[in-house]
Design a protein around this motif. Sequence first.
Motif, PDB file in Angstrom:
ATOM      1  N   ALA A 125       0.831  -1.209   0.000  1.00  0.00           N
ATOM      2  CA  ALA A 125       0.000   0.000   0.000  1.00  0.00           C
ATOM      3  C   ALA A 125       0.863   1.256   0.000  1.00  0.00           C
ATOM      4  O   ALA A 125       0.553   2.242  -0.679  1.00  0.00           O
ATOM      5  CB  ALA A 125      -0.932  -0.013   1.205  1.00  0.00           C
ATOM      6  N   MET A 126       1.967   1.231   0.756  1.00  0.00           N
ATOM      7  CA  MET A 126       2.875   2.373   0.779  1.00  0.00           C
ATOM      8  C   MET A 126       3.496   2.590  -0.600  1.00  0.00           C
ATOM      9  O   MET A 126       3.556   3.724  -1.103  1.00  0.00           O
ATOM     10  CB  MET A 126       3.985   2.138   1.805  1.00  0.00           C
ATOM     11  CG  MET A 126       4.992   3.289   1.902  1.00  0.00           C
ATOM     12  SD  MET A 126       6.512   2.859   2.800  1.00  0.00           S
ATOM     13  CE  MET A 126       7.382   1.906   1.542  1.00  0.00           C
ATOM     14  N   VAL A 127       3.951   1.505  -1.216  1.00  0.00           N
ATOM     15  CA  VAL A 127       4.577   1.600  -2.534  1.00  0.00           C
ATOM     16  C   VAL A 127       3.584   2.129  -3.567  1.00  0.00           C
ATOM     17  O   VAL A 127       3.935   2.950  -4.427  1.00  0.00           O
ATOM     18  CB  VAL A 127       5.116   0.214  -2.961  1.00  0.00           C
ATOM     19  CG1 VAL A 127       5.522   0.226  -4.423  1.00  0.00           C
ATOM     20  CG2 VAL A 127       6.290  -0.186  -2.072  1.00  0.00           C
ATOM     21  N   GLU A 128       2.349   1.698  -3.484  1.00  0.00           N
ATOM     22  CA  GLU A 128       1.331   2.131  -4.444  1.00  0.00           C
ATOM     23  C   GLU A 128       1.115   3.638  -4.393  1.00  0.00           C
ATOM     24  O   GLU A 128       0.847   4.268  -5.412  1.00  0.00           O
ATOM     25  CB  GLU A 128       0.016   1.406  -4.160  1.00  0.00           C
ATOM     26  CG  GLU A 128      -1.077   1.723  -5.174  1.00  0.00           C
ATOM     27  CD  GLU A 128      -2.363   0.955  -4.915  1.00  0.00           C
ATOM     28  OE1 GLU A 128      -3.341   1.182  -5.651  1.00  0.00           O
ATOM     29  OE2 GLU A 128      -2.395   0.133  -3.976  1.00  0.00           O
ATOM     30  N   GLU A 129       1.258   4.234  -3.209  1.00  0.00           N
ATOM     31  CA  GLU A 129       1.033   5.672  -3.045  1.00  0.00           C
ATOM     32  C   GLU A 129       2.303   6.504  -3.225  1.00  0.00           C
ATOM     33  O   GLU A 129       2.245   7.733  -3.276  1.00  0.00           O
ATOM     34  CB  GLU A 129       0.441   5.947  -1.657  1.00  0.00           C
ATOM     35  CG  GLU A 129      -0.944   5.362  -1.448  1.00  0.00           C
ATOM     36  CD  GLU A 129      -1.967   5.914  -2.421  1.00  0.00           C
ATOM     37  OE1 GLU A 129      -1.903   7.135  -2.716  1.00  0.00           O
ATOM     38  OE2 GLU A 129      -2.803   5.140  -2.917  1.00  0.00           O
ATOM     39  N   PHE A 130       3.444   5.855  -3.308  1.00  0.00           N
ATOM     40  CA  PHE A 130       4.730   6.543  -3.406  1.00  0.00           C
ATOM     41  C   PHE A 130       4.847   7.280  -4.737  1.00  0.00           C
ATOM     42  O   PHE A 130       4.527   6.742  -5.796  1.00  0.00           O
ATOM     43  CB  PHE A 130       5.847   5.504  -3.281  1.00  0.00           C
ATOM     44  CG  PHE A 130       7.235   6.031  -3.520  1.00  0.00           C
ATOM     45  CD1 PHE A 130       7.717   7.141  -2.855  1.00  0.00           C
ATOM     46  CD2 PHE A 130       8.086   5.391  -4.418  1.00  0.00           C
ATOM     47  CE1 PHE A 130       8.997   7.623  -3.065  1.00  0.00           C
ATOM     48  CE2 PHE A 130       9.377   5.847  -4.641  1.00  0.00           C
ATOM     49  CZ  PHE A 130       9.834   6.962  -3.967  1.00  0.00           C
ATOM     50  N   SER A 131       5.305   8.534  -4.708  1.00  0.00           N
ATOM     51  CA  SER A 131       5.549   9.294  -5.929  1.00  0.00           C
ATOM     52  C   SER A 131       6.641  10.321  -5.678  1.00  0.00           C
ATOM     53  O   SER A 131       6.887  10.730  -4.543  1.00  0.00           O
ATOM     54  CB  SER A 131       4.273   9.995  -6.420  1.00  0.00           C
ATOM     55  OG  SER A 131       3.877  10.990  -5.495  1.00  0.00           O
ATOM     56  N   LEU A 182       5.358   9.447   3.253  1.00  0.00           N
ATOM     57  CA  LEU A 182       5.566   8.081   2.797  1.00  0.00           C
ATOM     58  C   LEU A 182       5.288   7.099   3.922  1.00  0.00           C
ATOM     59  O   LEU A 182       4.591   6.089   3.729  1.00  0.00           O
ATOM     60  CB  LEU A 182       6.996   7.921   2.289  1.00  0.00           C
ATOM     61  CG  LEU A 182       7.378   6.575   1.679  1.00  0.00           C
ATOM     62  CD1 LEU A 182       6.463   6.243   0.496  1.00  0.00           C
ATOM     63  CD2 LEU A 182       8.834   6.578   1.229  1.00  0.00           C
ATOM     64  N   ALA A 183       5.791   7.391   5.114  1.00  0.00           N
ATOM     65  CA  ALA A 183       5.589   6.489   6.252  1.00  0.00           C
ATOM     66  C   ALA A 183       4.112   6.400   6.651  1.00  0.00           C
ATOM     67  O   ALA A 183       3.659   5.357   7.132  1.00  0.00           O
ATOM     68  CB  ALA A 183       6.423   6.963   7.442  1.00  0.00           C
TER      69      ALA A 183
END
Length: 299
Positions: free
Chosen positions: A247-253, A293-294
Motif C-alpha cells: 500500500a505504501m509503494v502504491e502511493e509513493f511518488s 511516505l511512512a
Amino acid sequence: MNHPKKLASLASIVAAGSLVLAGCSGDDGGERKGSLTIGAVPGWTDGTGTAYLYKHVLEENGYDVEVEELGDNALVYSGVAQGQLDLFGSAWIDRTQLSYWEEYGDSMEDLGSYYDDARLFLAVPEYSEMESIEDIPDHAAELENQIIGIEPGAGLTLITEEEVMPHYGLDGNFELVQSSTAAMISEMENALNNEREIVVTLWTPFWAEVNYPVRELEDPDGIYGEAEALHTVGRDGFAEDFPEVAAMVEEFSMTDEEFASLEDTMVNEFEGSDDEAAVEAWMEENPEFVDNLAAQLDG
C-alpha cells in the motif's frame, strides 16, 4: 537475457545471506513485522535511491530490510522472479526494460509507478553543431565513427543498437561503444574539457543529464518512444505477504524537483561514495516527504 555465471553468483549470495525471511521476529526484544530484501544496481541512482528510501522508512516502522546491490538489471529481475529478492524499486518496464518484464513478469508483481516522465535519448555537448540524430553522419570523422554507450545489458543499449541506429542508418558506419555508465561519463567529461564533439546515450531522471552542459538530440521519428513510468516491482505473492508495504509503494511518488535534489545529494554532495548515507542526509532535509511516505504504512 539470462547470464548463467552472474545468476550463479546471485545464488551464492542468496545462500550465504538468506535474503528472504518474510514474517519473522527480530532479535532486539521487540516484535518485528517481517524481513525483506530490495535489489538495486550500483550507479543507477533512481534504483539505489528508492531502495534506500524504502529501507529507512520501513526500518523505522518495524521491518528488517537489506539492500542487495547486484551487477546489472538482469540479476535483479531474475532474483525477484525467483523469490530471492522481494522488491526492485525502479523498474523501467514500459519500454526500456520491457524485455526483462516479458521474460520474468509472470513471476513478479507490478506494485505501481512513482514517476512518469522517464526518457531515453542521445546527447551532445551544448556547443555541438548537431541538432538531430540525422546530423550524426555529417560528423563521423570528428566522432571517430563512435557513439559512446553504457552497459551491454541495459535497455537503453539494446534500443539504441537494435532500433535507433538501424532506423537512422547509423548501424553501418558507427559503433556503439559499450562498457559502463562510469566509462561513458568519463568519456563525456574528457570531450567537454577539450571541447570535442561526442554523442552519448543518456536518460532522465539521471544526475549527469542535469549536471553536465549537454543537450538532447532531436529524434524526428520518435524511435526512442514516449516518456515512460518508473515502477516498483515485487516477487510473486509480495502484496499478500506485506499488504502495508504494498500500500505504501502504491502511493509513493516523486516530483522532478524531489528526484533532482535526491540525485544531487547522492552524486554531488556525497560524490557517489555512500548512497545509503546520502539518502539518509536527504531524508533529514525532507522530513515532510518521509512522513508522508511512512503515513501510508498506517493505512
